[in-house]
Design a protein around this motif. Structure first.
Motif, mmCIF file in Angstrom:
data_model
loop_
_atom_site.group_PDB
_atom_site.id
_atom_site.type_symbol
_atom_site.label_atom_id
_atom_site.label_comp_id
_atom_site.label_asym_id
_atom_site.label_seq_id
_atom_site.Cartn_x
_atom_site.Cartn_y
_atom_site.Cartn_z
ATOM 1 N N UNK A 1 -54.483 76.828 98.668
ATOM 2 C CA UNK A 1 -55.410 76.723 97.536
ATOM 3 C C UNK A 1 -54.707 76.266 96.262
ATOM 4 N N UNK A 2 -53.408 76.561 96.129
ATOM 5 C CA UNK A 2 -52.671 76.168 94.932
ATOM 6 C C UNK A 2 -52.751 74.661 94.697
ATOM 7 N N UNK A 3 -52.659 73.893 95.775
ATOM 8 C CA UNK A 3 -52.625 72.434 95.637
ATOM 9 C C UNK A 3 -53.980 71.852 95.283
ATOM 10 N N UNK A 4 -55.021 72.688 95.295
ATOM 11 C CA UNK A 4 -56.354 72.231 94.906
ATOM 12 C C UNK A 4 -56.651 72.554 93.438
ATOM 13 N N UNK A 5 -55.785 73.335 92.813
ATOM 14 C CA UNK A 5 -55.999 73.727 91.420
ATOM 15 C C UNK A 5 -55.563 72.644 90.435
ATOM 16 N N UNK A 6 -54.639 71.791 90.845
ATOM 17 C CA UNK A 6 -54.123 70.732 89.980
ATOM 18 C C UNK A 6 -53.456 69.689 90.859
ATOM 19 N N UNK A 7 -52.973 68.629 90.228
ATOM 20 C CA UNK A 7 -52.231 67.617 90.969
ATOM 21 C C UNK A 7 -50.740 67.916 90.868
ATOM 22 N N UNK A 8 -49.982 67.292 91.758
ATOM 23 C CA UNK A 8 -48.533 67.466 91.730
ATOM 24 C C UNK A 8 -47.954 66.969 90.413
ATOM 25 N N UNK A 9 -48.486 65.886 89.914
ATOM 26 C CA UNK A 9 -48.019 65.333 88.640
ATOM 27 C C UNK A 9 -48.317 66.292 87.489
ATOM 28 N N UNK A 10 -49.487 66.910 87.503
ATOM 29 C CA UNK A 10 -49.834 67.868 86.456
ATOM 30 C C UNK A 10 -48.884 69.059 86.459
ATOM 31 N N UNK A 11 -48.476 69.488 87.645
ATOM 32 C CA UNK A 11 -47.519 70.594 87.738
ATOM 33 C C UNK A 11 -46.188 70.199 87.107
ATOM 34 N N UNK A 12 -45.748 68.969 87.355
ATOM 35 C CA UNK A 12 -44.497 68.487 86.773
ATOM 36 C C UNK A 12 -44.593 68.399 85.257
ATOM 37 N N UNK A 13 -45.699 67.828 84.758
ATOM 38 C CA UNK A 13 -45.884 67.702 83.302
ATOM 39 C C UNK A 13 -45.924 69.080 82.646
ATOM 40 N N UNK B 1 -44.485 71.766 83.732
ATOM 41 C CA UNK B 1 -43.116 72.287 83.747
ATOM 42 C C UNK B 1 -42.275 71.719 82.622
ATOM 43 N N UNK B 2 -42.374 70.407 82.401
ATOM 44 C CA UNK B 2 -41.583 69.760 81.344
ATOM 45 C C UNK B 2 -42.015 70.267 79.963
ATOM 46 N N UNK B 3 -43.321 70.356 79.723
ATOM 47 C CA UNK B 3 -43.823 70.850 78.436
ATOM 48 C C UNK B 3 -43.387 72.297 78.208
ATOM 49 N N UNK B 4 -43.495 73.122 79.245
ATOM 50 C CA UNK B 4 -43.124 74.540 79.131
ATOM 51 C C UNK B 4 -41.633 74.701 78.860
ATOM 52 N N UNK B 5 -40.827 73.858 79.501
ATOM 53 C CA UNK B 5 -39.391 73.897 79.257
ATOM 54 C C UNK B 5 -39.090 73.516 77.806
ATOM 55 N N UNK B 6 -39.861 72.570 77.274
ATOM 56 C CA UNK B 6 -39.718 72.203 75.866
ATOM 57 C C UNK B 6 -40.071 73.355 74.943
#
Length: 301
Positions: free
Chosen positions: A95-107, A109-114
């Motif tokens: 179900x996790x993979x239906x909540x968002x796209x793989x690219x959205x997860x990466x973005x 992560x990058x924003x949160x790290x910032x």
């Protein structure tokens, strides 16, 4: 006459966009299990309160919150990104993979790290120069299940940095024993409960060649190791309270924590997935909250 429908249409589009934005935000928060921030955040606030002997300045409090939320969200987002294909194959995590796209997860992560880096920079130079170490561990953790069965220990190490970081934020040094004791307790505690959590994926991990303590050594050994780790965590909390001269509310809270830990292992030994989930989330969230409340009341007295 023609302007009114047009105006109403614009309003509907605006409301619809806001609704979609809310749903997307909710899905992203669920993707990274934002509620699980309850595990590490109380220990960062506990360390902060002991270091300040109360409440620090608003700037420090906000900086710590930015670091905690940013780091934890980044860790989960990168974990989802790197484990995307595994999550699609695991019935428990599909179900996790239906909540968002793989690219959205990466973005995310990058924003949160910032956000984490901004929070560290806002605190002091010590926190900022140490922040890359935490950032590296955040990303490295997601790769460890492919490399060996020590991923639980790496997760414990990641969460154990929270008390150290909060102490450094307040004191601008790490020269005291107390934050290390609290950090060691969090390490043992997290190491133990992540082993329990991994019991849910034993067959899946073995089938795909992923590493975990339960997949490598079996359920009985895993539960015994988790119990030993939690005993060590409780001992560290007790030494922390003794050296920190905590008052009676802390010791009552620590007694309740002992009961919760025993109950957590009782639920885990039942072998039912629903009970393991209760043991993992509900019990451990209460543990961090009780320690925090015990320290706060002890300081207030």
């Amino acid at each position: 006459m023609l302007c009114r429908p047009a105006g109403k249409r614009v309003f509907r589009i605006t409301v619809n966009n806001l609704s979609k934005l809310f749903i997307k935000l909710r899905n992203l928060l669920e993707l990274v299990k934002f509620s699980h921030t309850l595990f590490a955040l109380p220990f960062a606030l506990t360390s902060m309160a002991v270091a300040a002997r109360g409440l620090p300045s608003v700037r420090i409090l906000v900086g710590i919150l930015l670091c905690m939320v940013g780091a934890r969200t980044a860790a989960m987002a990168f974990n989802r990104f790197l484990d995307w294909e595994y999550d699609k194959q695991n019935p428990r995590t599909q179900r996790r993979t239906k909540l968002a796209t793989k690219r959205e997860a990466l973005v995310l992560g990058i924003i949160s790290l910032g956000i984490f880096e901004i929070g560290a920079y806002s605190l002091n130079f010590l926190c900022f120069i140490l922040s890359p170490v935490a950032a590296f561990l955040i990303i490295f953790y997601s790769l460890t299940k492919r490399l060996g069965s020590y991923s639980h220990a790496v997760l414990g190490l990641c969460l154990s940095l929270a008390p150290l970081g909060a102490w450094a934020a307040v004191r601008d040094n790490l020269n005291d024993l107390l934050p290390y004791l609290l950090s060691l307790a969090v390490f043992f505690w997290t190491f133990g409960f992540d082993i329990i959590y991994a019991l849910q994926d034993v067959e899946f991990d073995r089938r795909l060649g992923l590493y975990s303590v339960p997949a490598q050594f079996g359920e009985n050994f895993s539960l015994k190791l988790a119990a030993l780790l939690h005993v060590l965590a409780w001992i560290c909390w007790a030494i922390f309270g003794w050296i920190g001269t905590m008052k009676w509310p802390y010791w009552i809270a620590l007694g309740v924590v002992a009961v919760i830990l025993v109950y957590e292992h009782f639920l885990s030994r039942a072998g039912e997935m629903a009970k393991i989930n209760i043991a993992f989330f509900n019990m451990n969230a209460w543990i961090s909250i009780f320690i925090f409340v015990g320290v706060i009341l002890s300081i207030a007295i």
